[in-house]
Design an enzyme around this catalytic site. Sequence first.
Site, PDB file in Angstrom:
ATOM      1  N   SER A 183      -2.884  -7.872   2.818  1.00 32.33           N
ATOM      2  CA  SER A 183      -3.340  -7.739   4.206  1.00 32.33           C
ATOM      3  C   SER A 183      -3.795  -9.092   4.750  1.00 32.33           C
ATOM      4  O   SER A 183      -3.594  -9.393   5.924  1.00 32.33           O
ATOM      5  CB  SER A 183      -4.476  -6.723   4.304  1.00 32.33           C
ATOM      6  OG  SER A 183      -3.997  -5.429   4.018  1.00 32.33           O
ATOM      7  N   HIS A 203       0.837  -1.206   0.000  1.00 26.65           N
ATOM      8  CA  HIS A 203       0.000   0.000   0.000  1.00 26.65           C
ATOM      9  C   HIS A 203       0.871   1.254   0.000  1.00 26.65           C
ATOM     10  O   HIS A 203       0.618   2.202  -0.759  1.00 26.65           O
ATOM     11  CB  HIS A 203      -0.895   0.056   1.253  1.00 26.65           C
ATOM     12  CG  HIS A 203      -1.922  -1.020   1.334  1.00 26.65           C
ATOM     13  ND1 HIS A 203      -2.039  -1.840   2.435  1.00 26.65           N
ATOM     14  CD2 HIS A 203      -2.903  -1.403   0.476  1.00 26.65           C
ATOM     15  CE1 HIS A 203      -3.052  -2.673   2.249  1.00 26.65           C
ATOM     16  NE2 HIS A 203      -3.578  -2.442   1.059  1.00 26.65           N
ATOM     17  N   LYS A 258     -18.205  -6.716   8.581  1.00 22.17           N
ATOM     18  CA  LYS A 258     -16.877  -7.324   8.476  1.00 22.17           C
ATOM     19  C   LYS A 258     -16.183  -7.351   9.839  1.00 22.17           C
ATOM     20  O   LYS A 258     -16.288  -6.411  10.614  1.00 22.17           O
ATOM     21  CB  LYS A 258     -16.040  -6.523   7.471  1.00 22.17           C
ATOM     22  CG  LYS A 258     -14.763  -7.212   7.067  1.00 22.17           C
ATOM     23  CD  LYS A 258     -14.102  -6.487   5.911  1.00 22.17           C
ATOM     24  CE  LYS A 258     -12.780  -7.129   5.579  1.00 22.17           C
ATOM     25  NZ  LYS A 258     -12.056  -6.405   4.554  1.00 22.17           N
ATOM     26  N   ARG A 286      -1.506  -6.200  -8.056  1.00 19.52           N
ATOM     27  CA  ARG A 286      -0.378  -7.115  -7.880  1.00 19.52           C
ATOM     28  C   ARG A 286      -0.253  -8.086  -9.036  1.00 19.52           C
ATOM     29  O   ARG A 286       0.828  -8.568  -9.338  1.00 19.52           O
ATOM     30  CB  ARG A 286      -0.543  -7.916  -6.587  1.00 19.52           C
ATOM     31  CG  ARG A 286      -0.416  -7.079  -5.332  1.00 19.52           C
ATOM     32  CD  ARG A 286      -0.842  -7.860  -4.135  1.00 19.52           C
ATOM     33  NE  ARG A 286      -2.258  -8.176  -4.292  1.00 19.52           N
ATOM     34  CZ  ARG A 286      -2.992  -8.827  -3.417  1.00 19.52           C
ATOM     35  NH1 ARG A 286      -2.455  -9.280  -2.325  1.00 19.52           N
ATOM     36  NH2 ARG A 286      -4.274  -9.050  -3.640  1.00 19.52           N
TER      37      ARG A 286
END
Length: 146
Positions: free
Chosen positions: A128, A18, A42, A91
């Site tokens: 993450s 990030h 979440k 990515r």
Amino acid sequence: MKRIAVFPGSFDPITLGHVDIIERALPLFDEIIVAIGVNAAKKYMWTLDERVALLNKTFAAHDKVKIDTYTGLTASFCKEQRAQYILRGLRNAIDFSYEQTIAQANDKVNGVDSVFLICSPEYSHISSSIVRDIARNKGDYSTLVP
């Protein structure tokens, strides 16, 4: 007109990937809002306050980076902030496939353009989710986060 980009995410936690995207995007924009999306459904590993504090610490030396939180649609948050762009890091091809449809919908429905940056090769393995898995299992993830 100021060029403002929103870099959305849960940042649970922020990773060096990030940071790489944000630092490389700084010359492209007048302001980058690192926006923590809050989703009540979440389950996060780090609290919202912890994530905000870590982002503030990580980008303290960058005047062009602002930290904020939001609920709801990212494109709606962009409009509230007068941001014309959503910044996303990619990515791999899987990230691109996922982000492409969202970007096209955001442009068509909300008039917010997406800008994609390919992450630097040394960070392409970091996510993450991987950091959370290592942390959950009491492993050392210090080389993956700021």
